[in-house]
Motif scaffolding. Structure first.
Motif, PDB file in Angstrom:
ATOM      1  N   LEU A  14       3.490   0.697  -9.529  1.00 34.40           N
ATOM      2  CA  LEU A  14       2.851   0.996 -10.783  1.00 34.40           C
ATOM      3  C   LEU A  14       3.898   1.544 -11.750  1.00 34.40           C
ATOM      4  O   LEU A  14       4.009   0.920 -13.054  1.00 34.40           O
ATOM      5  N   LEU A  15       4.879   2.265 -11.191  1.00 36.05           N
ATOM      6  CA  LEU A  15       5.869   2.917 -12.191  1.00 36.05           C
ATOM      7  C   LEU A  15       6.965   1.795 -12.723  1.00 36.05           C
ATOM      8  O   LEU A  15       7.279   1.779 -13.886  1.00 36.05           O
ATOM      9  N   LEU A  16       7.128   1.007 -11.811  1.00 31.56           N
ATOM     10  CA  LEU A  16       8.220  -0.134 -12.123  1.00 31.56           C
ATOM     11  C   LEU A  16       7.247  -1.190 -13.239  1.00 31.56           C
ATOM     12  O   LEU A  16       8.171  -1.552 -14.251  1.00 31.56           O
ATOM     13  N   VAL A  17       6.181  -1.410 -13.191  1.00 32.06           N
ATOM     14  CA  VAL A  17       5.275  -2.467 -14.024  1.00 32.06           C
ATOM     15  C   VAL A  17       5.524  -1.688 -15.388  1.00 32.06           C
ATOM     16  O   VAL A  17       5.449  -2.202 -16.299  1.00 32.06           O
ATOM     17  N   LEU A  18       5.054  -0.237 -15.441  1.00 35.05           N
ATOM     18  CA  LEU A  18       4.997   0.595 -16.453  1.00 35.05           C
ATOM     19  C   LEU A  18       6.406   0.622 -17.342  1.00 35.05           C
ATOM     20  O   LEU A  18       6.581   0.610 -18.333  1.00 35.05           O
ATOM     21  N   THR A  19       7.447   0.589 -16.547  1.00 40.41           N
ATOM     22  CA  THR A  19       8.818   0.709 -16.843  1.00 40.41           C
ATOM     23  C   THR A  19       9.431  -0.593 -17.587  1.00 40.41           C
ATOM     24  O   THR A  19       9.829  -0.382 -18.848  1.00 40.41           O
TER      25      THR A  19
ATOM     26  N   VAL B 247       0.875  -1.176   0.015  1.00 43.01           N
ATOM     27  CA  VAL B 247      -0.134  -0.012  -0.022  1.00 43.01           C
ATOM     28  C   VAL B 247       0.894   1.272  -0.179  1.00 43.01           C
ATOM     29  O   VAL B 247       0.736   2.285  -0.804  1.00 43.01           O
ATOM     30  N   ASP B 248       1.944   1.159   0.839  1.00 43.49           N
ATOM     31  CA  ASP B 248       2.750   2.395   0.788  1.00 43.49           C
ATOM     32  C   ASP B 248       3.426   2.841  -0.239  1.00 43.49           C
ATOM     33  O   ASP B 248       3.843   3.971  -0.690  1.00 43.49           O
ATOM     34  N   TYR B 249       4.022   1.545  -0.891  1.00 44.01           N
ATOM     35  CA  TYR B 249       4.637   1.820  -2.153  1.00 44.01           C
ATOM     36  C   TYR B 249       4.014   1.450  -3.552  1.00 44.01           C
ATOM     37  O   TYR B 249       4.414   1.029  -4.411  1.00 44.01           O
TER      38      TYR B 249
ATOM     39  N   TYR C 135      12.220  -6.035  -1.657  1.00 49.81           N
ATOM     40  CA  TYR C 135      11.742  -7.488  -2.051  1.00 49.81           C
ATOM     41  C   TYR C 135      10.319  -7.616  -2.263  1.00 49.81           C
ATOM     42  O   TYR C 135       9.853  -8.148  -3.260  1.00 49.81           O
ATOM     43  N   PRO C 136       9.201  -7.294  -1.419  1.00 49.21           N
ATOM     44  CA  PRO C 136       7.940  -7.192  -1.684  1.00 49.21           C
ATOM     45  C   PRO C 136       7.485  -6.385  -2.737  1.00 49.21           C
ATOM     46  O   PRO C 136       6.539  -6.584  -3.554  1.00 49.21           O
ATOM     47  N   VAL C 137       8.254  -5.063  -2.880  1.00 49.71           N
ATOM     48  CA  VAL C 137       7.834  -4.484  -4.149  1.00 49.71           C
ATOM     49  C   VAL C 137       8.173  -5.326  -5.517  1.00 49.71           C
ATOM     50  O   VAL C 137       7.373  -5.203  -6.393  1.00 49.71           O
ATOM     51  N   VAL C 138       9.452  -5.931  -5.379  1.00 44.40           N
ATOM     52  CA  VAL C 138       9.515  -6.595  -6.761  1.00 44.40           C
ATOM     53  C   VAL C 138       8.929  -7.634  -6.970  1.00 44.40           C
ATOM     54  O   VAL C 138       8.434  -8.000  -8.110  1.00 44.40           O
ATOM     55  N   VAL C 139       8.472  -8.482  -6.053  1.00 42.28           N
ATOM     56  CA  VAL C 139       7.599  -9.656  -6.031  1.00 42.28           C
ATOM     57  C   VAL C 139       6.106  -9.212  -6.613  1.00 42.28           C
ATOM     58  O   VAL C 139       5.601  -9.665  -7.420  1.00 42.28           O
ATOM     59  N   ALA C 140       5.583  -8.148  -6.117  1.00 36.78           N
ATOM     60  CA  ALA C 140       4.237  -7.415  -6.373  1.00 36.78           C
ATOM     61  C   ALA C 140       4.639  -7.244  -8.099  1.00 36.78           C
ATOM     62  O   ALA C 140       3.451  -7.360  -8.813  1.00 36.78           O
ATOM     63  N   VAL C 141       5.541  -6.470  -8.699  1.00 40.26           N
ATOM     64  CA  VAL C 141       5.593  -6.086  -9.878  1.00 40.26           C
ATOM     65  C   VAL C 141       5.813  -7.327 -10.529  1.00 40.26           C
ATOM     66  O   VAL C 141       5.097  -7.409 -11.838  1.00 40.26           O
ATOM     67  N   SER C 142       6.661  -8.440 -10.132  1.00 44.79           N
ATOM     68  CA  SER C 142       6.536  -9.608 -11.089  1.00 44.79           C
ATOM     69  C   SER C 142       5.189 -10.483 -11.242  1.00 44.79           C
ATOM     70  O   SER C 142       4.713 -10.862 -12.398  1.00 44.79           O
TER      71      SER C 142
END
Length: 752
Positions: free
Chosen positions: A300-305, A293-295, A360-367
């Motif tokens: 979203l920006l990493l997904v678009l990237t 939630v915080d990130y 780590y959780p940010v990258v997992v969510a993007v994946s």
């Protein structure tokens, strides 16, 4: 009663939840990797409403084993010879993609003011597309046999090997916490040294060992031996400063060149699947909903990237690699996700304590998000190309396609380039082997001889014995370094071509002699106190003796031939069993057609039919060039050749024809039994009554088999066992026969 250990409880919870979730994901036709991640999220301490694991440390230990076995399996499917045969095209595309995506990751991290190490590791994570997810998506969409898919898989193989190197580099950077040029260069040299050393020694020793014990090895022993070699190399890798995953990958690459590679891959797969599942479950455990939630904005920006970066820069990279615009876009759009290696790199950063906990959780969510979008991105490539084709000038499209065709035409290397390349490779490889041999002798043999010959008076005898043994050990390497390629076709052609070539050719020999003398000089300098002039003289004399020694020459040639035989053992096995692809395949790749393999399913409607009956050329436009069956190849099969289950058809055609052919081979099947329980065979007794229509008829005339689908297994004549029913015997009133058939067929027979 003894209390159950927490490890067993955690393992039970992980596997049960993972099994349930993956069944759901299998039903939804989603990658199993995502199911494991979701299962980990459900059993993590971050989920207060579900049961969670007790001991996270044990789970992470199992996860580390999973990473090791995953990379070991990846190495088994990897071959350095494949990379050499790929040419420059996939190498250019891979290096360009990794550079662009790494830079994008670093820029995004800096835009959010993350730490320097977070940005560096984020760049490494974004550069790695997922081999597992892309392969699964290609398989689900029926694209695996198409030409562009082969290019994507080649790039993914290269990305995987570069990811291993990247992990080692990131470890080196993290340990010093700086990006010094000297440190980076030292890391690269260290990686190259041990990589070449382990591969050369491993390919020489491991196949030789397996060949000697081949008659005694069954599947169980081969599995234990393979995993033992994997773990041994992992331990050795950590001792010299690399990760255990790097060592496991190297051992897998060594075993990939052996005849037993396919057997080992099948045996190791269940082990890899078990521990790999635990690793991906542990990835999901680190996902914290609060962090997501915080990130949300960075995610979203990493997904678009990733989506936009791979679609644009990835397509451009494949275009640079020599693909046409349409093929480049299909390749670039296919790679718009991150996966397992991104998790491994993130785990490395956490274990080293150099990245923040939120990454780590940010990258997992993007994946997870990009994985769900992967099939849609693959489908989007063709409409995007069609849109470009309508709006871009035709000259631009033609020039881009013309550029790709020019890039694919290989130019013949000059004799000088080939000769110097081969000499350089030989010098580097034999120098590494010589250096390693000297290090082993001075580390282990020298202290041993000094213990055997104690005292100052005998000290020099111990040094002399060690020095002589060391020279004898490295003599074949030094001779091969100096003499190899001096009688090659390129050397002779250059010597005859012009007198101006002779001095440079002699200079190449002198340089290699100087390198060999330098090794002898180092041994003398380490073990003695001679003057420099005397040690140089000894070096020259020893090298000259090595060059003219028949024993050293014979030994050098024997070792090299044995190494080449081990290196080619899998190719030889493929030729013997008819598995090797035809040589003309490479020429087809420059055109619109290529070769693909299709396996005939066990329930195919095609089995039992001839190629003439199937008429594949007229129906689908493809041509069957070869059929592989039971380790044997049938080239150019005629129309009377019958198709059997599990035949592997090597087919020539275009991507569109392969898509149609694949749909046909998948759809034209018997299908699954919906009422399997009703197909049970039963045994029933039948008494021939006075009104039976079978009286006076033979077994064939009765139609029991043909009409009622039942079989008479015996005649009861009052004996202990049933009598065989003779085909020419006629049924009589009062006969007691025993019949086998399905329930429905037996019921119909009894009513007669």
């Amino acid at each position: 009663m003894a209390e159950l250990p927490a490890l067993i409880e955690d393992l039970a919870l992980i596997l049960v939840v993972a099994g349930i979730v993956t069944l759901i994901f299998k039903r939804l036709k989603q990658p199993l990797v995502l199911g494991y991640i979701v299962a980990g999220f459900l059993v993590s301490p971050n989920m207060p409403y579900t049961a969670s694991v007790i001991d996270m440390e044990n789970v992470h230990l199992w996860a580390d084993i999973g990473v090791m076995f995953t990379l070991f399996s990846l190495g088994l499917d990897f071959s350095f010879k494949k990379i050499l045969r790929m040419g420059a095209s996939p190498i250019i595309s891979t290096c360009t993609i990794i550079f662009f995506m790494s830079m994008l990751g670093v820029c995004v991290g800096q835009a959010f003011h993350w730490s320097k190490m977070d940005c560096i590791f984020l760049g490494g994570m974004l550069a790695m597309s997922s081999t597992t997810i892309i392969y699964k998506a290609f398989d689900d969409l029926g694209l695996r046999q198409q030409q562009f898919a082969g290019m994507v898989m080649s790039v993914l193989i290269l990305e995987d090997i570069l990811a291993i190197v990247m992990m080692v580099m990131l470890s080196a950077v993290a340990s010093g916490n700086e990006l010094g040029g000297g440190q980076m260069l030292g890391s690269v040299v260290k990686i190259a040294f041990f990589l070449i050393l382990w591969l050369v020694v491993g390919i020489f020793a491991v196949p030789l060992f397996l060949r000697q014990v081949r008659s005694m090895i069954n599947n169980e022993v081969l599995l234990v031996v393979s995993l033992g070699l994997c773990c041994a190399m992992a331990v050795f890798s950590t001792k010299v400063g690399f990760s255990s995953a790097f060592g496991a990958f190297i051992m897998g690459s060594i075993l990939a060149e052996t005849v037993e590679a396919e057997r080992i891959e099948k045996l190791v797969e269940p082990v890899k699947n078990l521990f790999g599942a635990i690793f991906f479950v542990s990835v999901g455990m680190l996902v914290d909903p609060k962090i997501l939630v915080d990130y949300a904005l960075p995610i979203l920006l990493l997904v678009l990237t990733i989506l936009v970066g791979q679609a644009l820069l990835g397509s451009f990279s494949f275009l640079l690699g020599g693909q046409s615009l349409k093929s480049a876009m299909r390749c670039g759009f296919s790679m718009a996700q991150i996966g397992e290696f991104s998790f491994i790199i993130a785990s490395l950063g956490l274990s080293l304590g150099v990245i923040s906990d939120f990454l780590y959780p940010v990258v997992v969510a993007v994946s997870v998000i990009t994985t769900f979008l992967t099939p849609y991105m693959i489908r989007l490539a063709t409409p995007a190309y069609n849109h470009l084709e309508r709006h871009l000038p035709k000259k631009v499209i033609l020039s881009l396609n013309h550029l790709s065709m020019n890039n694919q035409q290989s130019q013949q290397q000059s004799n000088w380039k080939r000769l110097l390349t081969q000499m350089g490779i030989n010098t580097v490889v034999y120098s590494i082997l010589t250096s390693a041999s000297i290090a082993v002798m001075f580390t282990f043999v020298l202290p041993f001889t000094r213990k055997l010959l104690p005292g100052w008076e005998l000290h020099w005898y111990a040094n002399a014995i060690t020095g002589i043994l060391t020279v004898l050990l490295i003599a074949p390497f030094l001779r091969a370094m100096v003499m190899k390629k001096n009688k090659s076709e390129e050397f002779k052609a250059l010597w005859r071509e012009s007198n101006r070539n002779r001095l440079p050719l002699i200079f190449t020999i002198l340089v290699r002699i100087m390198i060999a003398v330098a090794f002898i000089f180092y041994i003398c300098n380490y073990l003695s106190r001679f003057t420099n002039a005397l040690m140089i003289s000894i070096g020259v004399i020893v090298v000259a003796a090595i060059i003219f020694s028949r024993w050293v020459k014979h030994r050098s040639i024997t070792l090299e031939r044995l190494f080449i035989q081990n290196l080619r053992s899998r190719d030889i096995e493929a030729q013997v069993h008819g598995k090797k692809r035809p040589l003309y395949e490479g020429r087809l790749l420059d055109r619109d057609i290529h070769i693909a393999e299709f396996e005939v399913p066990s329930d195919s409607l095609w089995m039992g039919q001839t190629l003439k009956q199937l008429n594949l050329g007229q129906k689908y436009g493809v041509h069957v060039s070869s059929i592989l069956r039971g380790g044997h190849r049938v080239n150019i099969p005629d129309g009377d050749y019958i198709i059997f289950p599990y035949d592997v058809l090597q087919v020539i055609g275009s991507d569109a024809q392969f898509a149609t052919f694949r749909d046909a081979i998948e759809k034209e099947r018997f299908g699954e039994e919906s009422d399997l329980e009703m197909r049970e065979m039963k045994l029933r007794q039948l008494v021939i009554g006075s009104d039976s229509p079978f009286i006076g008829k033979t077994l064939i005339e009765s139609g029991i088999r043909d009409i009622y689908s039942c079989m008479v297994v015996g005649l009861e004549e009052g004996q202990e066992s049933l009598s065989a029913y003779r085909p020419n015997r006629r049924f009589q009133e009062g006969d007691i026969i025993w019949v086998v058939g399905e329930q429905e067929a037996l019921d119909a027979l009894m009513k007669v």
